[in-house]
Design a protein around this motif. Structure first.
Motif, PDB file in Angstrom:
ATOM      1  N   GLY A  51       0.498  -0.661  -0.061  1.00 42.59           N
ATOM      2  CA  GLY A  51       0.248   0.249   0.020  1.00 42.59           C
ATOM      3  C   GLY A  51       1.385   1.370  -0.303  1.00 42.59           C
ATOM      4  O   GLY A  51       1.690   1.631  -0.302  1.00 42.59           O
ATOM      5  N   PHE A  52       0.520   2.305   0.376  1.00 40.61           N
ATOM      6  CA  PHE A  52       1.118   3.449  -0.272  1.00 40.61           C
ATOM      7  C   PHE A  52       0.640   4.760   1.596  1.00 40.61           C
ATOM      8  O   PHE A  52      -0.581   4.814   1.806  1.00 40.61           O
ATOM      9  N   THR A  53       1.790   4.681   2.309  1.00 37.16           N
ATOM     10  CA  THR A  53       1.368   5.745   2.827  1.00 37.16           C
ATOM     11  C   THR A  53       1.896   7.092   2.778  1.00 37.16           C
ATOM     12  O   THR A  53       1.965   7.502   2.496  1.00 37.16           O
ATOM     13  N   HIS A  54       0.468   7.990   3.524  1.00 33.86           N
ATOM     14  CA  HIS A  54       0.392   8.988   2.450  1.00 33.86           C
ATOM     15  C   HIS A  54       1.054  10.351   4.259  1.00 33.86           C
ATOM     16  O   HIS A  54       1.214  11.854   3.662  1.00 33.86           O
ATOM     17  N   TRP A  55       0.435   9.800   5.320  1.00 37.79           N
ATOM     18  CA  TRP A  55       1.407  10.526   6.516  1.00 37.79           C
ATOM     19  C   TRP A  55       0.772   9.831   7.755  1.00 37.79           C
ATOM     20  O   TRP A  55       0.694   8.637   7.707  1.00 37.79           O
ATOM     21  N   THR A  56       2.617  10.401   8.139  1.00 37.70           N
ATOM     22  CA  THR A  56       2.748   9.821   9.926  1.00 37.70           C
ATOM     23  C   THR A  56       2.407  10.232  10.873  1.00 37.70           C
ATOM     24  O   THR A  56       3.850  11.898   9.878  1.00 37.70           O
ATOM     25  N   LEU A  57       2.605  10.874  11.749  1.00 39.46           N
ATOM     26  CA  LEU A  57       2.588  12.530  13.094  1.00 39.46           C
ATOM     27  C   LEU A  57       2.755  11.816  14.179  1.00 39.46           C
ATOM     28  O   LEU A  57       1.901  10.271  14.670  1.00 39.46           O
ATOM     29  N   TYR A  58       3.695  11.759  14.870  1.00 40.26           N
ATOM     30  CA  TYR A  58       3.985  11.326  15.722  1.00 40.26           C
ATOM     31  C   TYR A  58       4.219  12.418  16.955  1.00 40.26           C
ATOM     32  O   TYR A  58       4.349  13.908  16.719  1.00 40.26           O
ATOM     33  N   GLY A  59       3.751  12.046  18.272  1.00 40.81           N
ATOM     34  CA  GLY A  59       4.162  13.056  18.958  1.00 40.81           C
ATOM     35  C   GLY A  59       3.137  14.046  19.896  1.00 40.81           C
ATOM     36  O   GLY A  59       3.291  14.946  20.276  1.00 40.81           O
ATOM     37  N   VAL A  60       1.371  13.410  19.281  1.00 38.95           N
ATOM     38  CA  VAL A  60       0.102  13.487  19.527  1.00 38.95           C
ATOM     39  C   VAL A  60       0.043  13.771  21.112  1.00 38.95           C
ATOM     40  O   VAL A  60      -0.103  12.900  21.337  1.00 38.95           O
ATOM     41  N   PRO A  61      -0.195  14.966  22.154  1.00 40.44           N
ATOM     42  CA  PRO A  61      -0.160  14.085  23.459  1.00 40.44           C
ATOM     43  C   PRO A  61      -0.841  13.837  22.931  1.00 40.44           C
ATOM     44  O   PRO A  61      -2.521  14.019  22.732  1.00 40.44           O
ATOM     45  N   ALA A  62      -2.202  12.848  24.307  1.00 40.28           N
ATOM     46  CA  ALA A  62      -3.001  11.937  24.906  1.00 40.28           C
ATOM     47  C   ALA A  62      -4.083  12.934  24.991  1.00 40.28           C
ATOM     48  O   ALA A  62      -5.424  12.144  24.409  1.00 40.28           O
TER      49      ALA A  62
END
Length: 150
Positions: A60-71
């Motif tokens: 498949g294809f990854t369009h977005w990864t976003l890390y460090g999002v507060p809980a």
């Protein structure tokens, strides 16, 4: 016991699941607004992923990864790439890279995942590395699916 169910919704994904053109790479390339609720207690942080399993490539294809999002985050939208740690997408660029299925390939599904993690993510791993390294840290996950066709 206070049981929560992690949820992710989007006011930008219509009842028929269609993503507006403004979210596509060749238009405004604007990520949809994502609303998050029911984050389990003990969550260290959230991770967001947009993945197209219908892309004509093996994983498949990854369009977005976003890390460090507060809980305690309840909404993510435009500008998220500068507020959190955006990883490299399948286009080879950091941040959100909207839908761009091959012309005539039919509708593609775009899974917007939220992962509640019991430990923080280091850096900005690729999707595969994230799942391999942090799979055991996923407390709960859920997704909302949008559809786009060129």
């Amino acid at each position: 016991m206070n049981i929560k169910e992690l949820r992710i919704t989007s006011p930008d994904i219509g009842a028929d699941g269609r993503l507006a053109d403004r979210h596509a790479l060749e238009h405004d390339n604007q990520p949809p607004t994502l609303r998050i609720s029911g984050v389990p207690e003990g969550t260290a942080e959230l991770a967001i992923v947009c993945h197209d399993p219908d892309a004509p490539v093996p994983w498949g294809f990854t369009h977005w990864t976003l890390y460090g999002v507060p809980a305690d985050t309840t909404e993510i939208g435009p500008g998220a790439d500068s507020r959190y740690r955006a990883g490299t997408n399948g286009f080879g660029k950091e941040g959100y890279g909207g839908p761009r299925p091959p012309e005539g390939h039919g509708p593609h599904r775009y899974y917007f995942w939220v992962y509640a993690l019991d430990r923080p993510v280091d850096g900005t791993p690729s999707l595969r590395r994230f799942l391999d390294t942090y799979g055991d840290a996923i407390v709960e996950q859920n997704r909302v699916v949008g559809i786009y066709e060129r």
